[in-house]
Scaffold this motif. Structure first.
Motif, PDB file in Angstrom:
ATOM      1  N   ARG A 113     -65.623  92.599 -98.897  1.00 54.45           N
ATOM      2  CA  ARG A 113     -65.196  91.308 -98.358  1.00 54.45           C
ATOM      3  C   ARG A 113     -66.189  90.870 -97.297  1.00 54.45           C
ATOM      4  N   LEU A 114     -66.145  89.590 -96.985  1.00 49.03           N
ATOM      5  CA  LEU A 114     -67.028  89.024 -95.962  1.00 49.03           C
ATOM      6  C   LEU A 114     -66.252  88.903 -94.655  1.00 49.03           C
ATOM      7  N   THR A 115     -66.843  89.428 -93.565  1.00 45.34           N
ATOM      8  CA  THR A 115     -66.188  89.394 -92.258  1.00 45.34           C
ATOM      9  C   THR A 115     -67.149  88.839 -91.226  1.00 45.34           C
ATOM     10  N   ARG A 116     -66.711  87.819 -90.518  1.00 42.69           N
ATOM     11  CA  ARG A 116     -67.524  87.251 -89.434  1.00 42.69           C
ATOM     12  C   ARG A 116     -67.173  87.982 -88.144  1.00 42.69           C
ATOM     13  N   ILE A 117     -68.174  88.599 -87.519  1.00 38.59           N
ATOM     14  CA  ILE A 117     -67.950  89.385 -86.300  1.00 38.59           C
ATOM     15  C   ILE A 117     -68.774  88.831 -85.136  1.00 38.59           C
ATOM     16  N   THR A 118     -69.150  87.580 -85.205  1.00 39.59           N
ATOM     17  CA  THR A 118     -69.963  86.983 -84.147  1.00 39.59           C
ATOM     18  C   THR A 118     -69.242  87.031 -82.808  1.00 39.59           C
ATOM     19  N   ARG A 119     -67.975  86.661 -82.801  1.00 37.65           N
ATOM     20  CA  ARG A 119     -67.225  86.627 -81.538  1.00 37.65           C
ATOM     21  C   ARG A 119     -67.121  88.018 -80.929  1.00 37.65           C
ATOM     22  N   GLU A 120     -66.899  89.019 -81.754  1.00 37.10           N
ATOM     23  CA  GLU A 120     -66.761  90.384 -81.239  1.00 37.10           C
ATOM     24  C   GLU A 120     -68.072  90.893 -80.643  1.00 37.10           C
ATOM     25  N   LEU A 121     -69.206  90.540 -81.259  1.00 35.14           N
ATOM     26  CA  LEU A 121     -70.488  91.038 -80.784  1.00 35.14           C
ATOM     27  C   LEU A 121     -71.026  90.254 -79.599  1.00 35.14           C
ATOM     28  N   ARG A 122     -70.332  89.244 -79.155  1.00 34.33           N
ATOM     29  CA  ARG A 122     -70.775  88.508 -77.971  1.00 34.33           C
ATOM     30  C   ARG A 122     -70.399  89.211 -76.675  1.00 34.33           C
ATOM     31  N   ARG A 123     -69.634  90.294 -76.763  1.00 32.70           N
ATOM     32  CA  ARG A 123     -69.353  91.076 -75.563  1.00 32.70           C
ATOM     33  C   ARG A 123     -70.633  91.752 -75.104  1.00 32.70           C
ATOM     34  N   ARG A 124     -70.799  91.831 -73.813  1.00 30.36           N
ATOM     35  CA  ARG A 124     -72.082  92.281 -73.281  1.00 30.36           C
ATOM     36  C   ARG A 124     -72.316  93.772 -73.488  1.00 30.36           C
ATOM     37  N   GLU A 125     -71.310  94.603 -73.242  1.00 32.62           N
ATOM     38  CA  GLU A 125     -71.485  96.045 -73.362  1.00 32.62           C
ATOM     39  C   GLU A 125     -71.495  96.452 -74.833  1.00 32.62           C
ATOM     40  N   PRO A 126     -72.520  97.191 -75.295  1.00 34.55           N
ATOM     41  CA  PRO A 126     -72.610  97.566 -76.712  1.00 34.55           C
ATOM     42  C   PRO A 126     -71.400  98.330 -77.219  1.00 34.55           C
TER      43      PRO A 126
END
Length: 355
Positions: A208-221
């Motif tokens: 499936r296709l999952t958009r994770i842009t919002r989750e990866l905008r957090r600063r700490e890896p």
């Protein structure tokens, strides 16, 4: 501590305690020992806050300087000891070319720290909007306005030129079972790109296709990867690249996300379904995107031949086929994205001609 006391004053034990704690404790673990020594020396417990809040150390990522023989550290820090610098440089060089799939958990974590400190960015593009510039064509409107303010005298010729804007970066990262050993490294690389350019878009593909842009905008890896993992339901599953690429183009790419962008696809090319769908959708993507960079971990092996059906179907539409198996490959990918793509016309350097 004496300099701190000179600022705080020594009117009681409280400023003395905090002056010493601030300057003599290097970590939260030192506080308990400091309290015991302070009480033994001054004959009583200091007047510390009744509800002491536990301090959680935060990991900060610092990029290692590229020149190991630089006499000074970054931001004016004193240089490390020569032995320590040599050991660190040797350690980085050893890990630089090793496949992340073969590393121990500790070595992989160290590689991930360096990957998270990279600064990947897309090349610039010329915008239609004009902006003031000391050189370029004459801006007739601003020149006339300047003349009116000076009684009609042509005091200064105002000029303008087209502005520059960084292209959007779009990541499509395969999280299927065959990519399990490399998916986290690619996700950390995408997180580093999100940290540099907030307009970066990141998707995962599998079943499936999952958009994770919002989750990866957090600063700490660590927090960003944990948030992304919570929304990825098809981790280590199968692969349907053609169907997921079609969904991406229908929902996001055709509407503007992929237009003029640099699209990075991280996958080994294993396709569970037929390859006709993948070839069709790659053709659609190539007509929208400025460049398509395919990151295949197996590309780093000597004698690699793209034999999987998915790779063979996608290659005619790929501008660059690069490795993604090591720290060195991630460095090369960051350099490739950072404005050093071939300036020749689109389509002239398709990876199919090099395979």
């Amino acid at each position: 501590m004496i300099e701190a006391l000179d600022v705080l004053g020594a009117a009681g034990l409280r400023p003395v305690y905090w002056a010493g704690r601030t300057t003599l404790c290097g970590s939260p673990e030192d506080v308990a020992a400091y309290d015991r020594v302070f009480a033994a020396y001054f004959g009583g417990h200091p007047a510390s806050p009744p509800n002491r809040v536990a301090v959680t150390p935060v990991q900060r990522l610092v990029a290692v300087p590229a020149e190991p023989d630089d006499p000074g550290g970054r931001d004016g820090d004193p240089p490390d000891a020569p032995e320590q610098r040599i050991a660190t440089a040797n350690r980085i060089e050893v890990l630089r070319h090793r496949d992340v799939a073969t590393l121990s958990a500790a070595d992989r974590a160290e590689v991930h720290r360096y990957v998270s400190a990279l600064l990947p960015a897309a090349p610039d593009r010329t915008t239609r909007r004009l902006k003031p510039s000391p050189s370029g064509p004459v801006d007739a409107r601003r020149t006339v306005r300047s003349m009116l303010r000076h009684g009609g005298e042509p005091v200064e010729l105002r000029r303008h030129r087209h502005g520059r804007r960084q292209r959007r970066l779009v990541f499509l990262i395969d999280v299927s079972g065959s990519m399990a050993a490399y998916a986290e490294t690619l996700l950390r690389f995408a997180h580093a790109a999100c940290r540099v350019r907030p307009g970066t878009e990141v998707f995962t593909v599998g079943t499936r296709l999952t958009r994770i842009t919002r989750e990866l905008r957090r600063r700490e890896p660590a927090a960003a990867l944990a948030a992304a993992s919570a929304v990825i339901d098809d981790w280590s599953g199968g692969t349907r690249l053609g169907d997921e690429l079609k969904e991406f183009l229908d929902r996001w790419g055709q509407r503007g996300t992929a237009r003029g962008a640099v699209v990075v696809i991280g996958s080994d090319g294993w396709e569970r379904g037929g390859t006709e769908q993948l070839a069709t959708q790659m053709g659609r993507l190539s007509r929208l995107a400025r460049r398509i960079v395919w990151v295949n971990p197996h590309r780093g092996y000597i004698g690699y031949i793209p034999s999987t059906g998915g790779m063979r179907a996608a290659l005619p539409y790929v501008d660059r086929l690069v490795a993604g198996h090591s720290l060195g490959a991630m460095h090369e990918l960051a350099g490739l994205l950072d404005g050093r793509l071939d300036s020749s016309g689109k389509g002239g350097d398709r990876a199919g001609g090099h395979a």
